[in-house]
Write a protein that holds these residues in place. Sequence first.
Motif, mmCIF file in Angstrom:
data_model
loop_
_atom_site.group_PDB
_atom_site.id
_atom_site.type_symbol
_atom_site.label_atom_id
_atom_site.label_comp_id
_atom_site.label_asym_id
_atom_site.label_seq_id
_atom_site.Cartn_x
_atom_site.Cartn_y
_atom_site.Cartn_z
ATOM 1 N N GLN A 411 0.783 -1.154 -0.078
ATOM 2 C CA GLN A 411 -0.012 -0.001 0.031
ATOM 3 C C GLN A 411 0.741 1.463 -0.044
ATOM 4 O O GLN A 411 0.325 2.268 -0.753
ATOM 5 C CB GLN A 411 -1.017 0.129 1.109
ATOM 6 C CG GLN A 411 -1.941 -1.181 1.111
ATOM 7 C CD GLN A 411 -3.037 -1.043 2.065
ATOM 8 O OE1 GLN A 411 -3.450 0.046 2.630
ATOM 9 N NE2 GLN A 411 -3.769 -2.200 2.393
ATOM 10 N N SER A 412 1.789 1.308 0.638
ATOM 11 C CA SER A 412 2.825 2.646 0.658
ATOM 12 C C SER A 412 3.329 2.732 -0.706
ATOM 13 O O SER A 412 3.692 3.889 -0.938
ATOM 14 C CB SER A 412 4.073 2.316 1.501
ATOM 15 O OG SER A 412 3.668 2.222 2.974
ATOM 16 N N GLY A 413 3.386 1.749 -1.608
ATOM 17 C CA GLY A 413 3.877 2.018 -3.085
ATOM 18 C C GLY A 413 2.848 2.844 -3.816
ATOM 19 O O GLY A 413 3.311 3.511 -4.750
ATOM 20 N N PHE A 414 1.563 2.756 -3.691
ATOM 21 C CA PHE A 414 0.509 3.550 -4.140
ATOM 22 C C PHE A 414 0.824 5.170 -3.600
ATOM 23 O O PHE A 414 0.607 5.842 -4.741
ATOM 24 C CB PHE A 414 -0.791 3.210 -3.716
ATOM 25 C CG PHE A 414 -1.178 1.942 -4.778
ATOM 26 C CD1 PHE A 414 -1.441 2.209 -5.836
ATOM 27 C CD2 PHE A 414 -0.825 0.613 -4.024
ATOM 28 C CE1 PHE A 414 -1.940 0.823 -6.564
ATOM 29 C CE2 PHE A 414 -1.172 -0.407 -4.572
ATOM 30 C CZ PHE A 414 -1.806 -0.392 -6.178
ATOM 31 N N ALA A 415 1.251 5.334 -2.760
ATOM 32 C CA ALA A 415 1.666 6.760 -2.270
ATOM 33 C C ALA A 415 2.603 7.334 -2.958
ATOM 34 O O ALA A 415 2.841 8.459 -3.474
ATOM 35 C CB ALA A 415 1.704 7.037 -0.704
ATOM 36 N N GLU A 416 3.617 6.257 -3.068
ATOM 37 C CA GLU A 416 5.018 6.719 -4.045
ATOM 38 C C GLU A 416 4.699 7.154 -5.444
ATOM 39 O O GLU A 416 5.041 7.868 -6.007
ATOM 40 C CB GLU A 416 5.884 5.563 -4.080
ATOM 41 C CG GLU A 416 6.400 5.170 -2.613
ATOM 42 C CD GLU A 416 7.577 4.000 -2.657
ATOM 43 O OE1 GLU A 416 8.298 4.023 -1.864
ATOM 44 O OE2 GLU A 416 7.493 3.368 -3.705
ATOM 45 N N MET A 417 3.598 6.276 -5.910
ATOM 46 C CA MET A 417 3.290 6.415 -7.538
ATOM 47 C C MET A 417 2.490 7.939 -7.590
ATOM 48 O O MET A 417 2.482 8.338 -8.584
ATOM 49 C CB MET A 417 2.269 5.228 -7.912
ATOM 50 C CG MET A 417 2.770 3.984 -8.009
ATOM 51 S SD MET A 417 1.800 2.691 -8.201
ATOM 52 C CE MET A 417 0.794 3.113 -9.479
ATOM 53 N N ALA A 418 2.063 8.507 -6.245
ATOM 54 C CA ALA A 418 1.054 9.628 -6.792
ATOM 55 C C ALA A 418 2.048 10.625 -6.260
ATOM 56 O O ALA A 418 1.846 11.762 -5.931
ATOM 57 C CB ALA A 418 -0.096 9.558 -5.480
ATOM 58 N N GLY A 419 3.289 10.496 -5.956
ATOM 59 C CA GLY A 419 4.412 11.627 -5.654
ATOM 60 C C GLY A 419 4.438 11.770 -4.248
ATOM 61 O O GLY A 419 4.809 12.875 -3.849
ATOM 62 N N ARG A 420 3.791 10.876 -3.306
ATOM 63 C CA ARG A 420 3.918 11.116 -1.818
ATOM 64 C C ARG A 420 4.842 9.979 -0.981
ATOM 65 O O ARG A 420 4.108 9.296 -0.342
ATOM 66 C CB ARG A 420 2.491 11.301 -1.198
ATOM 67 C CG ARG A 420 1.678 12.374 -1.976
ATOM 68 C CD ARG A 420 0.342 12.485 -1.151
ATOM 69 N NE ARG A 420 -0.290 11.179 -0.948
ATOM 70 C CZ ARG A 420 -1.234 10.801 -1.928
ATOM 71 N NH1 ARG A 420 -1.489 11.261 -2.938
ATOM 72 N NH2 ARG A 420 -1.754 9.291 -1.719
#
Length: 556
Positions: A411-420
């Motif tokens: 799930q942390s990877g989706f925040a990375e994809m969003a630039g966060r």
Amino acid sequence: MNAANVPSDEGRENRDLPVSLYPELDEALLTRFVDALESGDTIGLAPLRAEEAAEARRLVRFGRVTVPGADGAGLDGALWKHPPGEPRPLIVMPSPWTDFGWWIYAVQATLFALEGYNVLAYTARGFGRSEGEVEVAGPADIEDGCQALGYLIEQSGGTFTKAGFLGDSYGSGISQLVAAHDPRVSAVVAMSTWGDLGEAFYENSTRHTAAVQGLFDAAKNARLSERTQEIFDDVLAGRNIPQTLEWARERSPYTYVDRLNSRSVPVYFAHAWHETLFPSNQTLKVFNALSGPKRVILSIGDHSGPESPGTIGLPNRIWEGAHRWFAHHLKGLDNGVDTEGQVAGHLMWKGPLTEAGTWDTFTGRPEPLYLTAAAEGTDDGALADKPETGWSLTFRTGTDTPATVADKIIQSGFAEMAGRPKVYRTGDISRADAGVWVSAAMTTGATVRGVPRLRLTYTASTAQATFVAYLFDVDDAGQANIITHAPFTDPGAGAGRPLIADIPLQATGYTVPAGHRLMLVLDTKDPFYSDANEPGTTISVSSPADDPSHLEIPLA
């Protein structure tokens, strides 16, 4: 198995879902899309999806099928078949690790069908409506894939031009293994995949407990075979490691890479830099061993995240690349795929897409940064351009510092994809419980591309030792983002004995801005991994004159 936990004609909105490895997947949209393929009712679909469903109903026959698998197991599937005529190229799509099964491919399978392929998607044994038991890409799964291809050939009138296998996650490993065993397979697409399952479960002799627990939790409604259950239990408990590694070897594409090379099978990989289920190095191990046509796309994010928008039909370079790969290798289309570089890496964060002819040319020039003693008035050592020897830095074991792999698996990877990306406050890392080394500020910035390597001398005060190495990008306020990491365990360290650890960190593509610093942190506990340390013990890092401790950075 709970029958309420599989797709149904009435939809899936009110199910008690297991833990998902695909948290952003729009299952409701895919369910509506399948309904539109069957009924023609496109209400609730976006105009483009509605148009695709309508066009598919005009050009192909879509239907749910039961695919005869190994040992007589019936596999739940779906078939997109063109009217009889000239032989066509075929695509088989084994499902990911989810009860949602083949439905996850509904949109993309339809797009392939509209391009002229006959397509079969099926749910792997033990999941969803498919019979049999979960064997984790074992011999039965390989036989399932071979028989699925035979079934598709039969449904296509007994003739075809070429056949490809495409899978995401679990289906990607099965796809590689089927291609290695079945000479009828002419090309593979493997997204978020594994190459060496033993290395994925035991990186540097450290158990990936969070990854295995995540797989276990996501399969809570599946039917695990007795052996699969034993393996998962053994990994989590840290027992029977040789037997588990032998089990994993049989399920690893790397074991059969010579078979793929003997036929020059073209393989297209897509992987995330911060993959927490199947870390990138073990997939790159297969990629680099392949001698036939190959390509790997490396992206920001975690398992199955970078390709997830394309799963529901949104623009996505990973899926677009998969379509071009099959168009060239299955249909013979001269679309330039054969002239492009083997490697494409989207650098973090929001960096450019970098292309390279090979992994070696993509990888930066190795530059050593030497670990030094703590400077006067600080607890932190330095990462310097010249070695410094004769020092020692000691920290306690057993405490989980704020230096961790991520907040949550996948799930942390989706925040990375969003630039966060996750922000780490480096000042909160206890120097009593971690070793810290910091570089000088980057005057012009630096691009790290490839596999950093850490070589150091350490002494444990107990017979076993575990530590985790993290490489951070730190700004002038002491806030950091993680670049890469790796765990390390020596189960036979021997108390009080200086030992050398040579540790490849996970491959990365990252640009450190000007003014930022590199920070190396070693601590001894991370929720993603097991640890072999005993309570109340210490680890000391030193740097002998004949082999100075250093971090090798691949700078592009």
